[in-house]
Design an enzyme around this catalytic site. Structure first.
Site, PDB file in Angstrom:
ATOM      1  N   GLU A  71      -0.561  -1.824   5.297  1.00 13.93           N
ATOM      2  CA  GLU A  71       0.302  -1.736   6.472  1.00 13.93           C
ATOM      3  C   GLU A  71       0.164  -0.377   7.149  1.00 13.93           C
ATOM      4  O   GLU A  71       0.341  -0.271   8.362  1.00 13.93           O
ATOM      5  CB  GLU A  71       1.767  -1.968   6.062  1.00 13.93           C
ATOM      6  CG  GLU A  71       2.739  -2.072   7.230  1.00 13.93           C
ATOM      7  CD  GLU A  71       3.202  -0.722   7.767  1.00 13.93           C
ATOM      8  OE1 GLU A  71       3.418  -0.614   8.986  1.00 13.93           O
ATOM      9  OE2 GLU A  71       3.333   0.228   6.975  1.00 13.93           O
ATOM     10  N   GLU A  72      -0.144   0.650   6.364  1.00 13.20           N
ATOM     11  CA  GLU A  72      -0.057   2.022   6.859  1.00 13.20           C
ATOM     12  C   GLU A  72      -1.218   2.465   7.749  1.00 13.20           C
ATOM     13  O   GLU A  72      -1.063   3.399   8.532  1.00 13.20           O
ATOM     14  CB  GLU A  72       0.046   3.003   5.675  1.00 13.20           C
ATOM     15  CG  GLU A  72       1.290   2.816   4.810  1.00 13.20           C
ATOM     16  CD  GLU A  72       2.573   3.240   5.499  1.00 13.20           C
ATOM     17  OE1 GLU A  72       2.510   3.686   6.654  1.00 13.20           O
ATOM     18  OE2 GLU A  72       3.639   3.102   4.881  1.00 13.20           O
ATOM     19  N   ASP A  86       0.831  -1.212   0.000  1.00  6.97           N
ATOM     20  CA  ASP A  86       0.000   0.000   0.000  1.00  6.97           C
ATOM     21  C   ASP A  86       0.863   1.259   0.000  1.00  6.97           C
ATOM     22  O   ASP A  86       2.050   1.231   0.333  1.00  6.97           O
ATOM     23  CB  ASP A  86      -0.949   0.007   1.201  1.00  6.97           C
ATOM     24  CG  ASP A  86      -0.212  -0.119   2.539  1.00  6.97           C
ATOM     25  OD1 ASP A  86       0.816  -0.836   2.596  1.00  6.97           O
ATOM     26  OD2 ASP A  86      -0.652   0.483   3.527  1.00  6.97           O
ATOM     27  N   HIS A 101       8.098   8.398   4.477  1.00  2.01           N
ATOM     28  CA  HIS A 101       6.885   9.207   4.661  1.00  2.01           C
ATOM     29  C   HIS A 101       7.100  10.675   4.299  1.00  2.01           C
ATOM     30  O   HIS A 101       6.183  11.476   4.448  1.00  2.01           O
ATOM     31  CB  HIS A 101       6.328   9.101   6.092  1.00  2.01           C
ATOM     32  CG  HIS A 101       5.703   7.768   6.392  1.00  2.01           C
ATOM     33  ND1 HIS A 101       4.551   7.626   7.136  1.00  2.01           N
ATOM     34  CD2 HIS A 101       6.055   6.510   6.035  1.00  2.01           C
ATOM     35  CE1 HIS A 101       4.234   6.335   7.224  1.00  2.01           C
ATOM     36  NE2 HIS A 101       5.151   5.644   6.561  1.00  2.01           N
TER      37      HIS A 101
END
Length: 388
Positions: A132-133, A74, A359
């Protein structure tokens, strides 16, 4: 085999980078992964867990232990600011954490293992994990589905710009923080700014909570424990001469052990109860434990380090112990259930002294790290099964 397919790994990574999808919305990415395995001699399970999870089972030619290799796929809700030619085509969505690289290396490695499966004494499950995020994440639901109950161990990697490509890092024991989320609504009573005695100021109560919450870390935890409380949102906007009747706060909590997690939660709830008594307000607290701390099995991690140090490979230039990481990772759900090892592939772009970390809208990797990742996990598989 991996060296001959380096360009393919890079091509896959760039395609995924151009076409990122957010957590729980990775439909096209999942189909791309499924299409890669079509016509190959494997079992494919799709739409696993709470979304688009995929497990590809490679059955070896001999009986033996079963292992899992995991990569997430993702992306993040970030507007990309890099100058790469394969920049995201989906405005506001970006692979800013390296999951495109995770998927690219594992697809090619898995295909090589499929071709060599007759030599493998056991079964390998390739875990292509969604989301996962964003909590609750994809790992928890995959664990709860029972599809990995037959695994003896699970391995995963993360691309991190901690050093140049060729460096592989490991850390035994607690290695990534766990995290929790809090939302607190404080209800007071509105009134005129000139007459606070006729009102009950929610902002004052909220400000006290922000300050007092920090004493949980400084005064309730042992100096040897790790914990962080961040109040990232304080919604108290109003008019300058009107006492606010309610405010809403949101916070992020991190910890490096289950014991610290339980201590912080207990103290936050105690503080909220005291806030009601001290200020005469009413409080509505939402406290959600998201990802647990990620624990790398020490014995297994020691073996991984040994396998990699003994590799003597020109692309794996150094194997070193990395520090524990402040962020969180839902790989932790696998390691809670099954002895696991999650290690690190350095990926700082060439010529960059201060790389943008994961990020960041300018996050990028040295694509040489893809081959390093594939080789590192490949050596772990070979070492685990005692293959040449």
């Amino acid at each position: 085999m991996l060296e001959s397919r380096t360009d393919e790994m890079i091509e896959i990574r760039r395609y995924l980078h151009e076409n990122p999808e957010l957590s729980f919305k990775e439909e096209k990415t999942a189909q791309y992964i499924i299409d890669f395995y079509k016509e190959k001699d494997v079992e494919i399970q799709s739409n696993l867990g709470n979304g688009y999870g995929i497990i590809v089972t490679i059955k070896g030619g001999k009986p033996g232990k079963n292992i899992g290799l995991r990569a997430d796929f993702d992306a993040l809700p970030i507007v990309e600011e890099t100058d790469v030619l394969f920049k995201s085509k989906n405005e506001g969505v970006m692979h800013a954490c390296g999951h495109d690289g995770h998927t690219a290396y594992l697809l090619v490695l898995a295909d090589c293992l499929i071709q060599l499966k007759d030599e493998i004494p056991g079964t390998i499950k390739i875990i292509h994990q969604l989301a996962e995020e964003v909590p609750p994440g994809g790992a928890k639901s995959i664990v709860e589905s029972g599809v990995i109950d037959d695994l003896d161990n699970i391995f995963g990697i993360h691309l991190l710009p901690m050093d140049s490509a060729g460096v592989v890092g490991y850390h035994a024991g607690y290695s990534f923080n766990g995290r929790a989320y809090l939302k607190l609504k404080i209800q007071g009573r509105s009134g005129h700014g000139s007459s606070p005695h006729l009102a009950n100021d929610a902002i004052v109560a909220g400000a006290h909570f922000v300050t007092a919450a920090q004493t949980i870390i400084s005064r309730r935890l042992s100096p040897f424990d790790i914990g962080v409380i961040t109040i990232g949102s304080f919604d108290g906007k109003g008019t300058f001469n009107i006492i606010k009747d309610s405010v809403e706060l949101e916070g992020d909590i991190r910890y490096m052990s289950v014991e610290t997690k339980e201590k912080i939660e207990k103290e936050v709830k105690r503080l909220v109860k005291g806030l009601e008594e001290e200020f005469g307000v009413t409080c509505d607290l939402t406290y959600t434990n998201d990802y647990p701390p990620l624990y790398n099995d020490p014995d297994l991690t020691g073996k991984v380090a040994e396998f990699l140090k003994n590799a003597k490979d020109k692309d794996i230039k150094e194997v070193m112990e990395f520090p524990a990481m402040p962020p969180s990772e839902d790989f932790a759900y696998y390691s809670e259930k099954i002895p696991s090892c999650f290690f690190y592939i350095a990926c700082t772009p060439k010529g960059v002294e201060k790389p943008y970390f994961n990020h960041n809208p300018k996050f990028d990797i040295d694509e040489d790290a893809l081959l390093v990742a594939a080789k590192a996990v490949g050596y772990v598989v070979c070492g685990y099964y005692e293959l040449d």
